[in-house]
Enzyme design. Structure first.
Site, PDB file in Angstrom:
ATOM      1  N   SER A  32       0.829  -1.213   0.000  1.00 56.87           N
ATOM      2  CA  SER A  32       0.000   0.000   0.000  1.00 56.87           C
ATOM      3  C   SER A  32       0.861   1.261   0.000  1.00 56.87           C
ATOM      4  O   SER A  32       0.324   2.368  -0.086  1.00 56.87           O
ATOM      5  CB  SER A  32      -0.930   0.002   1.213  1.00 56.87           C
ATOM      6  N   ASN A 119      -2.394  -2.618  12.924  1.00 55.47           N
ATOM      7  CA  ASN A 119      -3.857  -2.542  12.838  1.00 55.47           C
ATOM      8  C   ASN A 119      -4.416  -1.341  13.598  1.00 55.47           C
ATOM      9  O   ASN A 119      -5.264  -0.609  13.083  1.00 55.47           O
ATOM     10  CB  ASN A 119      -4.485  -3.835  13.351  1.00 55.47           C
ATOM     11  N   THR A 164     -40.456  25.791 -11.566  1.00 51.91           N
ATOM     12  CA  THR A 164     -40.794  24.409 -11.206  1.00 51.91           C
ATOM     13  C   THR A 164     -40.875  23.692 -12.549  1.00 51.91           C
ATOM     14  O   THR A 164     -41.304  24.295 -13.546  1.00 51.91           O
ATOM     15  CB  THR A 164     -42.138  24.287 -10.458  1.00 51.91           C
ATOM     16  N   HIS A 165     -40.431  22.469 -12.599  1.00 49.46           N
ATOM     17  CA  HIS A 165     -40.373  21.702 -13.857  1.00 49.46           C
ATOM     18  C   HIS A 165     -39.539  22.444 -14.916  1.00 49.46           C
ATOM     19  O   HIS A 165     -39.780  22.296 -16.105  1.00 49.46           O
ATOM     20  CB  HIS A 165     -41.775  21.430 -14.414  1.00 49.46           C
ATOM     21  N   SER A 286     -13.209  26.787 -27.050  1.00 54.11           N
ATOM     22  CA  SER A 286     -13.252  25.587 -27.879  1.00 54.11           C
ATOM     23  C   SER A 286     -12.109  25.657 -28.877  1.00 54.11           C
ATOM     24  O   SER A 286     -11.762  26.734 -29.362  1.00 54.11           O
ATOM     25  CB  SER A 286     -14.590  25.531 -28.606  1.00 54.11           C
ATOM     26  N   LYS A 292     -16.960  30.220 -28.520  1.00 54.64           N
ATOM     27  CA  LYS A 292     -17.351  29.504 -27.306  1.00 54.64           C
ATOM     28  C   LYS A 292     -16.652  29.976 -26.044  1.00 54.64           C
ATOM     29  O   LYS A 292     -15.479  30.296 -26.037  1.00 54.64           O
ATOM     30  CB  LYS A 292     -17.051  28.012 -27.480  1.00 54.64           C
ATOM     31  N   ASN A 294     -16.944  28.099 -22.465  1.00 55.61           N
ATOM     32  CA  ASN A 294     -17.611  26.960 -21.828  1.00 55.61           C
ATOM     33  C   ASN A 294     -17.490  27.010 -20.306  1.00 55.61           C
ATOM     34  O   ASN A 294     -16.427  27.310 -19.780  1.00 55.61           O
ATOM     35  CB  ASN A 294     -17.004  25.658 -22.347  1.00 55.61           C
ATOM     36  N   GLU A 299     -19.261  22.356 -14.873  1.00 56.42           N
ATOM     37  CA  GLU A 299     -19.483  21.049 -15.512  1.00 56.42           C
ATOM     38  C   GLU A 299     -18.622  19.976 -14.875  1.00 56.42           C
ATOM     39  O   GLU A 299     -19.062  18.849 -14.649  1.00 56.42           O
ATOM     40  CB  GLU A 299     -19.160  21.129 -17.008  1.00 56.42           C
ATOM     41  N   TYR A 326      -9.514  -7.062  12.268  1.00 55.07           N
ATOM     42  CA  TYR A 326      -8.885  -6.512  11.079  1.00 55.07           C
ATOM     43  C   TYR A 326      -8.792  -7.554   9.969  1.00 55.07           C
ATOM     44  O   TYR A 326      -8.480  -8.712  10.214  1.00 55.07           O
ATOM     45  CB  TYR A 326      -7.464  -5.999  11.402  1.00 55.07           C
TER      46      TYR A 326
HETATM   47  N1  ARG Z   1      -1.225  -1.429   5.097  1.00 51.17           N
HETATM   48  C1  ARG Z   1      -2.170  -1.989   6.009  1.00 51.17           C
HETATM   49  C2  ARG Z   1      -3.526  -1.275   5.809  1.00 51.17           C
HETATM   50  O1  ARG Z   1      -3.555  -0.309   5.152  1.00 51.17           O
HETATM   51  C3  ARG Z   1      -1.726  -1.764   7.424  1.00 51.17           C
HETATM   52  C4  ARG Z   1      -2.244  -2.755   8.387  1.00 51.17           C
HETATM   53  C5  ARG Z   1      -1.687  -4.088   8.063  1.00 51.17           C
HETATM   54  N2  ARG Z   1      -2.010  -5.049   9.033  1.00 51.17           N
HETATM   55  C6  ARG Z   1      -1.847  -6.354   8.816  1.00 51.17           C
HETATM   56  N3  ARG Z   1      -2.165  -7.141   9.770  1.00 51.17           N
HETATM   57  N4  ARG Z   1      -1.401  -6.793   7.680  1.00 51.17           N
HETATM   58  O2  ARG Z   1      -4.537  -1.737   6.259  1.00 51.17           O
END
Ligand code: ARG
Length: 476
Positions: A32, A119, A164-165, A286, A292, A294, A299, A326
């Site tokens: 991650s 965790n 309205t509408h 544009s 144009k 825009n 948007e 977890y």
């Molecule tokens: N990178 C993990 C997360 O975002 C951190 C916690 C990981 N815990 C584990 N028991 N693998 O959740």
């Protein structure tokens, strides 16, 4: 694994029981760190609080604690200067920082993780992150609310059609319309404030899921990190992501509101409506059509609403069916949360920057209000005041409208004798109620569109904004 071979990954902090290296693809697939490195500030703040607490509890010596704190500060500086080498084999922000700490300070670094787990660490980091994000977004919402109040005051007398509408219904004032947007955002702020209360609860101390055998003092870490409370159940603490879902839900509502406003800005700035001019610096041209201009910003905000709704669905689905406590699934919470924060923050900011520069074409607004028989209800009400039952008045005015349609004119253009043909009660003063100014001025009650009421509502809004600013200042 040999440390000497640079082509191999560094040893895993959890590698003790493993006899095979992690599959190279799995290593990337499960990491991650490419996205959670964004939590480095929160992670370091959490570690500092944890180390101080461990020292108080007698788990770390003063010297070890000093080394850890200094090492973490250096790592923060290293990350901020761009000199930190993030490692995918080290998985996530937590293990990257911890490994670097040990590399820098040696033995003491290995003691930081006593009595905690990734965790409770990651849940703490995410809550700290979201708390700060909520505060920043609230600040931008407040700026947008000020812009709306100021527009409302500026355009309190500007008559425009109310719809309205998407058909002209009754005249309203532009200021009244701006304060309708203001109310949506005021509700959004209460939702975010409510979500913040449940976000600001500290999981740290839950460790992996069951708590820890060390004599931790959760109150000490709580106070250092500015949490309002500590979580009451360790299993719930490491697995709960309600706060993230609530945030995404509150964010979805803000985006829905901005999207509604955006839709009106797009319509109003078109040649067909011509009610407003968006500042050039918020529009683009544009590449083929030279004429144009825009309304890209509204948007795009309208378009971005979809991804925030999507993140809400992602988070709800992510949590569904997860057994306590977890699970690695939870790693998937970060990207939706980060993107929701960025999208919402950017969208509110764009509106807050853009709206003060909005130009209102007052003549065009007034003309549009006078065109679509917008004062037909006023004429019916007039007849009621002269003694007709409302249904009869409705029928008489309907016939008058039909006559005006045949003649291709507005009600106010019909001669008095013609109007009197629809009801003997009609007198010369009828033209006052047929005028759009008379129409809006007569809706003079709390919540009504009369210019005086719009000014009063803007004054109330001002007082609210000032009070919330003062209470925010006294808290910080
Ligand atoms: N990178 C993990 C997360 O975002 C951190 C916690 C990981 N815990 C584990 N028991 N693998 O959740």
């Amino acid at each position: 694994m040999s440390d000497a071979d640079p082509s191999r990954s560094p040893p895993k902090l959890w590698g003790g029981r493993f006899s095979q290296d992690t599959d190279a693809f799995v290593e990337r697939f499960t990491a991650s760190v490419p996205f959670d490195q964004r939590l480095y500030r929160q992670d370091i703040a959490g570690s500092i609080a944890h180390a101080r607490m461990l020292q108080q509890a007698g788990v770390l010596t003063a010297a070890e604690c000093e080394q850890i704190l200094a090492g973490l500060e250096e790592i923060r500086a290293e990350i901020e200067s761009g000199g930190f080498a993030w490692s995918v084999p080290l998985e996530d922000v937590h293990m990257n920082i911890e490994a670097r700490l040990t590399q820098r300070i040696g033995e003491a670094g290995k003691k930081l993780h006593t009595g905690r787990s990734r965790n409770d660490q990651v849940a703490t980091d995410l809550r700290l992150f979201l708390r700060e994000a909520i505060d920043q977004i609230t600040g931008e919402l407040e700026r947008l609310q000020w812009a709306l109040v100021e527009l409302a005051e500026r355009e309190a007398d500007t008559v425009m059609p109310g719809f309205t509408h998407l058909q002209v219904a009754q005249p309203v004032t532009f200021g009244h319309h701006m304060l309708a947007w203001y109310e949506m955002l005021a509700r959004d702020r209460t939702r975010l404030a409510d979500c913040r209360r449940r976000t600001n609860v500290m999981p740290l101390g839950a460790a992996a899921l069951a708590g820890t055998t060390f004599p931790i003092d959760r109150e000490l870490t709580r106070a250092q990190l500015g949490f309002d409370a500590v979580s009451a159940n360790s299993l719930d603490a490491v697995s709960d992501r309600d706060f993230a879902i609530e945030f995404a839900a509150a964010a979805s509502l803000v985006m829905m509101h901005l999207s509604r406003c955006a839709e009106e800005l797009v319509l109003w700035s078109s040649a067909q409506f011509g009610f407003i001019d968006l500042p050039d610096r918020f529009c683009t041209g544009s590449s083929i059509m030279p004429q144009k201009k825009n309304p890209d910003v509204p948007e795009l905000v309208r378009g971005k609403t979809g991804r925030v709704y999507g993140h809400l669905m992602s988070l709800l689905t992510l949590m569904k069916s997860q057994p306590l406590a977890y699970n690695k699934d939870n790693q998937e919470d970060k990207e939706p949360v980060f993107d929701t924060v960025d999208t919402l923050h950017g969208s509110v900011r764009a509106f807050a920057d853009m709206l003060p520069a909005l130009q209102v074409n007052r003549a065009r607004c007034r003309q549009a209000a006078a065109e679509g028989f917008a004062t037909a209800t006023d004429l019916a009400d007039y007849l009621v005041r002269h003694g007709l039952p409302f249904r009869d008045a409705h029928a008489a005015v309907g016939a008058a409208v039909a006559e005006a349609v045949t003649r291709g004119c507005d009600l106010a253009d019909l001669p008095l004798e013609v109007l009197q043909g629809f009801s003997a009660q009609i007198e010369a003063d009828v033209y006052e109620v047929l005028a759009v100014e008379g129409s809006v001025a007569s809706r003079d009650h709390v919540g009504g569109t009369a210019p005086a009421r719009v000014r009063a509502a803007a004054a109330v809004a001002r007082r609210h904004l000032e009070a919330s600013r003062e209470s925010a200042e006294s808290q910080s």
